[in-house]
Design a protein around this motif. Structure first.
Motif, PDB file in Angstrom:
ATOM      1  N   HIS A  93     -10.774   2.839  -9.862  1.00  0.00           N
ATOM      2  CA  HIS A  93     -10.218   3.965  -9.112  1.00  0.00           C
ATOM      3  C   HIS A  93      -8.749   3.698  -8.762  1.00  0.00           C
ATOM      4  O   HIS A  93      -7.888   4.560  -8.937  1.00  0.00           O
ATOM      5  CB  HIS A  93     -11.038   4.207  -7.854  1.00  0.00           C
ATOM      6  CG  HIS A  93     -10.666   5.421  -7.082  1.00  0.00           C
ATOM      7  ND1 HIS A  93      -9.432   5.998  -7.109  1.00  0.00           N
ATOM      8  CD2 HIS A  93     -11.381   6.193  -6.246  1.00  0.00           C
ATOM      9  CE1 HIS A  93      -9.387   7.041  -6.323  1.00  0.00           C
ATOM     10  NE2 HIS A  93     -10.564   7.189  -5.786  1.00  0.00           N
ATOM     11  N   ASP A  94      -8.467   2.479  -8.286  1.00  0.00           N
ATOM     12  CA  ASP A  94      -7.095   2.129  -7.923  1.00  0.00           C
ATOM     13  C   ASP A  94      -6.176   2.173  -9.147  1.00  0.00           C
ATOM     14  O   ASP A  94      -5.047   2.635  -9.061  1.00  0.00           O
ATOM     15  CB  ASP A  94      -7.036   0.746  -7.276  1.00  0.00           C
ATOM     16  CG  ASP A  94      -7.666   0.731  -5.888  1.00  0.00           C
ATOM     17  OD1 ASP A  94      -7.915   1.827  -5.324  1.00  0.00           O
ATOM     18  OD2 ASP A  94      -7.931  -0.372  -5.374  1.00  0.00           O
ATOM     19  N   ALA A  96      -6.577   4.013 -11.840  1.00  0.00           N
ATOM     20  CA  ALA A  96      -6.387   5.421 -12.221  1.00  0.00           C
ATOM     21  C   ALA A  96      -5.372   6.081 -11.288  1.00  0.00           C
ATOM     22  O   ALA A  96      -4.524   6.854 -11.738  1.00  0.00           O
ATOM     23  CB  ALA A  96      -7.715   6.165 -12.184  1.00  0.00           C
ATOM     24  N   ASP A  97      -5.445   5.778  -9.995  1.00  0.00           N
ATOM     25  CA  ASP A  97      -4.488   6.344  -9.041  1.00  0.00           C
ATOM     26  C   ASP A  97      -3.069   5.864  -9.341  1.00  0.00           C
ATOM     27  O   ASP A  97      -2.118   6.634  -9.250  1.00  0.00           O
ATOM     28  CB  ASP A  97      -4.850   5.967  -7.608  1.00  0.00           C
ATOM     29  CG  ASP A  97      -6.003   6.795  -7.058  1.00  0.00           C
ATOM     30  OD1 ASP A  97      -6.381   7.795  -7.714  1.00  0.00           O
ATOM     31  OD2 ASP A  97      -6.527   6.439  -5.994  1.00  0.00           O
ATOM     32  N   ALA A  98      -2.929   4.595  -9.697  1.00  0.00           N
ATOM     33  CA  ALA A  98      -1.606   4.054 -10.000  1.00  0.00           C
ATOM     34  C   ALA A  98      -1.040   4.679 -11.270  1.00  0.00           C
ATOM     35  O   ALA A  98       0.165   4.916 -11.370  1.00  0.00           O
ATOM     36  CB  ALA A  98      -1.685   2.538 -10.156  1.00  0.00           C
ATOM     37  N   GLU A 100      -1.693   7.713 -12.366  1.00  0.00           N
ATOM     38  CA  GLU A 100      -1.435   9.137 -12.131  1.00  0.00           C
ATOM     39  C   GLU A 100      -1.136   9.376 -10.652  1.00  0.00           C
ATOM     40  O   GLU A 100      -1.997   9.841  -9.906  1.00  0.00           O
ATOM     41  CB  GLU A 100      -2.629   9.984 -12.555  1.00  0.00           C
ATOM     42  CG  GLU A 100      -2.831  10.041 -14.031  1.00  0.00           C
ATOM     43  CD  GLU A 100      -3.838  11.106 -14.412  1.00  0.00           C
ATOM     44  OE1 GLU A 100      -3.771  12.222 -13.855  1.00  0.00           O
ATOM     45  OE2 GLU A 100      -4.676  10.810 -15.245  1.00  0.00           O
ATOM     46  N   PRO A 101       0.088   9.051 -10.236  1.00  0.00           N
ATOM     47  CA  PRO A 101       0.418   9.309  -8.831  1.00  0.00           C
ATOM     48  C   PRO A 101       0.330  10.801  -8.536  1.00  0.00           C
ATOM     49  O   PRO A 101       0.465  11.620  -9.430  1.00  0.00           O
ATOM     50  CB  PRO A 101       1.859   8.793  -8.697  1.00  0.00           C
ATOM     51  CG  PRO A 101       2.382   8.697 -10.086  1.00  0.00           C
ATOM     52  CD  PRO A 101       1.190   8.533 -10.986  1.00  0.00           C
ATOM     53  N   HIS A 102       0.079  11.135  -7.321  1.00  0.00           N
ATOM     54  CA  HIS A 102      -0.062  12.526  -6.861  1.00  0.00           C
ATOM     55  C   HIS A 102      -1.332  13.157  -7.413  1.00  0.00           C
ATOM     56  O   HIS A 102      -1.380  14.364  -7.604  1.00  0.00           O
ATOM     57  CB  HIS A 102       1.154  13.379  -7.233  1.00  0.00           C
ATOM     58  CG  HIS A 102       2.449  12.789  -6.794  1.00  0.00           C
ATOM     59  ND1 HIS A 102       2.802  12.702  -5.470  1.00  0.00           N
ATOM     60  CD2 HIS A 102       3.458  12.226  -7.498  1.00  0.00           C
ATOM     61  CE1 HIS A 102       3.984  12.119  -5.380  1.00  0.00           C
ATOM     62  NE2 HIS A 102       4.396  11.816  -6.583  1.00  0.00           N
ATOM     63  N   GLY A 103      -2.340  12.360  -7.717  1.00  0.00           N
ATOM     64  CA  GLY A 103      -3.615  12.909  -8.180  1.00  0.00           C
ATOM     65  C   GLY A 103      -3.506  13.666  -9.490  1.00  0.00           C
ATOM     66  O   GLY A 103      -4.272  14.563  -9.761  1.00  0.00           O
ATOM     67  N   GLY A 104      -2.549  13.284 -10.339  1.00  0.00           N
ATOM     68  CA  GLY A 104      -2.395  13.960 -11.617  1.00  0.00           C
ATOM     69  C   GLY A 104      -1.550  15.216 -11.534  1.00  0.00           C
ATOM     70  O   GLY A 104      -1.303  15.874 -12.530  1.00  0.00           O
TER      71      GLY A 104
END
Length: 113
Positions: A93-94, A96-98, A100-104
């Motif tokens: 999860h971390d 994926a967040d890194a 795609e900042p701003h939730g994609g």
């Protein structure tokens, strides 16, 4: 491996490891899949001998999908993938967040002064 690749095939097969499902049940169990895509993926899986489609002569017609023996033998693989994803969920999860900042979502543009 080519018969198992695709965005939705793994999810469809995983859902069918739980038992026989009707088309609508499968669609509700897989958020984000369209009716067209589910139909296409089920046809491919059926053509490759991984899914069995049973049509009942009723009004309205009832269609059920289930795994074939060959596909059911993949269940330990899916269970291992599930255990792996649960064990590494936070890290994945971390990452994926890194990536795609701003939730994609697109970052707002700054106006030039």
């Amino acid at each position: 491996m080519r018969i198992l690749t695709g965005k939705w095939k793994g999810e469809i097969l995983w859902q069918l490891t739980q038992g026989t499902l009707r088309f609508g049940e499968l669609r509700r169990a897989i958020p984000g899949i369209t009716q067209h895509m589910l139909t296409a993926q089920l046809r491919e899986l059926e053509r490759h001998g991984l899914v069995k489609r049973t049509l009942y002569a009723e009004v309205p017609p009832r269609v059920e999908y289930e795994l074939t023996k060959a596909a059911f033998d993949l269940r330990p693989v899916f269970e291992a993938i599930q255990r792996w994803s649960e064990a590494h969920a936070i890290i994945l999860h971390d990452a994926a967040d890194a990536a795609e900042p701003h939730g994609g979502l697109a970052r707002p543009r700054r106006r030039k002064p």
